[in-house]
Design an enzyme around this catalytic site. Structure first.
Site, PDB file in Angstrom:
ATOM      1  N   GLU A  72       0.825  -1.214   0.000  1.00 26.88           N
ATOM      2  CA  GLU A  72       0.000   0.000   0.000  1.00 26.88           C
ATOM      3  C   GLU A  72       0.857   1.261   0.000  1.00 26.88           C
ATOM      4  OE1 GLU A  72      -2.760   0.517   3.286  1.00 26.88           O
ATOM      5  OE2 GLU A  72      -3.760   2.120   2.182  1.00 26.88           O
ATOM      6  N   ASP A 128      -5.800  -4.798   0.545  1.00 26.53           N
ATOM      7  CA  ASP A 128      -6.841  -4.923   1.580  1.00 26.53           C
ATOM      8  C   ASP A 128      -7.470  -6.315   1.586  1.00 26.53           C
ATOM      9  OD1 ASP A 128      -6.875  -2.088   2.333  1.00 26.53           O
ATOM     10  OD2 ASP A 128      -7.850  -1.726   0.407  1.00 26.53           O
ATOM     11  N   ILE A 142      -0.808  -1.576   7.665  1.00 25.10           N
ATOM     12  CA  ILE A 142      -1.826  -1.307   8.707  1.00 25.10           C
ATOM     13  C   ILE A 142      -3.157  -1.161   7.982  1.00 25.10           C
ATOM     14  CG2 ILE A 142      -2.580   0.147  10.607  1.00 25.10           C
ATOM     15  CD1 ILE A 142       0.252   1.024  11.110  1.00 25.10           C
ATOM     16  N   ASP A 143      -3.976  -2.197   8.029  1.00 23.44           N
ATOM     17  CA  ASP A 143      -5.312  -2.096   7.447  1.00 23.44           C
ATOM     18  C   ASP A 143      -6.226  -1.612   8.572  1.00 23.44           C
ATOM     19  OD1 ASP A 143      -7.208  -2.372   5.316  1.00 23.44           O
ATOM     20  OD2 ASP A 143      -8.060  -4.013   6.475  1.00 23.44           O
ATOM     21  N   THR A 191      -6.187   1.970   9.023  1.00 25.61           N
ATOM     22  CA  THR A 191      -5.320   3.069   9.493  1.00 25.61           C
ATOM     23  C   THR A 191      -6.138   4.094  10.278  1.00 25.61           C
ATOM     24  OG1 THR A 191      -3.816   2.776   7.643  1.00 25.61           O
ATOM     25  CG2 THR A 191      -3.719   4.888   8.747  1.00 25.61           C
ATOM     26  N   ASP A 214      -0.660  -4.964   3.146  1.00 30.28           N
ATOM     27  CA  ASP A 214      -1.215  -3.766   3.783  1.00 30.28           C
ATOM     28  C   ASP A 214      -0.609  -3.709   5.185  1.00 30.28           C
ATOM     29  OD1 ASP A 214      -2.575  -1.660   4.832  1.00 30.28           O
ATOM     30  OD2 ASP A 214      -4.516  -2.247   4.007  1.00 30.28           O
TER      31      ASP A 214
END
Ligand code: IPD
Length: 272
Positions: A69, A218, A91-92, A94, A89
């Site tokens: 990402e 994601d 930090i999915d 965020t 990802d």
């Protein structure tokens, strides 16, 4: 031990390290930057976690490729080839991380020949580690998980997201779908992380999850975890799932997935 077995051990080690950063930083004050719009957020920690994962994998597997990402946000081209490719990802969720809401996770998948071999989604705050290997089932903290097997939309708990775009056309369709579904399903829930929404379907805690406008990072891990938990993953219009299409619908059964796909108002974002 196969190469994928080794990759799996390595990624679990790195994801745990990434989780320690997220756990430590979630309650601290953060400098927040925006990307595509005011609600598409990024912090230094998203970037650091992605770097940790990519550096760690690259040092062992220099020929492996990445779709991440934050590397994409800084201009790296997104290209899915047959080469072993890690879709990351860091930090999915965020937005949740920024606010301190504990539904946030690391999401990583390994695709070889464009087929998902490994999926890992780790919420280090609630200590939920969802894992799947192709053909080997799905697990939460090492214990097998299975979808609910619900087949009827009217009895389904549905995961949805507003997404991180404020494009008026997209937002209108999101709200129309929520309105039309509210009258036809048991309930609608939103966790603020597409990967965790999908894991709730894998776990049997929710029955279906869909979103337009998400990205490969994601959904790549969640797709495998849902399918290995006995569920299905399709395009929201009913065709085959395409990880680069920015469209996802996963469910506990094909019957349920197809029922939902027939009534959804469709949205086709530009592909990844
Ligand atoms: C977002 C989250 C959110 C979803 C967005 C994603 P990020 O990912 O998964 O729930 O609605 O479409 O972009 O930006 O937190 O990694």
């Amino acid at each position: 031990m196969s190469n994928v077995d080794e990759c799996y051990i390595e990624i679990l080690r790195l994801v745990k390290q990434a989780g320690s950063i997220i756990r430590e930083k979630i309650s601290q004050r953060k400098d927040v930057l925006t990307k595509s719009c005011d609600v598409d957020l990024v912090t230094k920690w998203d970037q650091e976690v992605e770097k940790l994962l990519i550096d760690g994998i690259s040092s062992r597997y220099p020929e492996h490729r990445f779709i991440g990402e934050e590397s994409t946000a800084s201009g790296q081209k997104v290209e899915l080839t047959d080469a072993p490719t890690w879709v990351i990802d860091p930090i999915d969720g965020t937005m949740n991380f920024v606010h301190g809401l504990p539904h946030t996770c690391v999401s990583v998948a390994l695709l070889i020949n464009k087929v998902a071999e490994i999926g890992v989604v780790y919420n280090p705050i609630l200590e939920q580690l969802f894992t799947a290997r192709k053909g080997q089932g799905a697990f939460l903290n090492g214990a097998p998980i299975h979808v609910s097997d619900e087949k009827e939309l009217r009895k389904a708990l549905v995961m949805v997201e507003m997404g991180t775009s404020r494009d008026p056309e997209k937002l209108k369709i999101v709200l129309q779908n929520i309105t039309l579904l509210t009258a036809q399903v048991h309930g609608i829930r939103t966790l603020g992380s597409a990967a965790l929404n999908m894991c709730m379907v894998a776990l049997g805690g929710a029955d279906v999850s869909f979103e337009f406008g998400i990205h490969a990072w994601d959904i790549a891990a969640g797709d495998l975890i849902v399918r290995e938990a006995g569920g299905v993953s399709i395009d929201p219009a009913g065709g085959p799932f395409d990880v680069m299409s920015r469209r996802t619908l996963c469910a506990s059964s094909m019957e349920l997935a197809q029922q939902l796909s027939k009534i959804l108002i469709q949205y086709y974002p530009e592909r990844d």
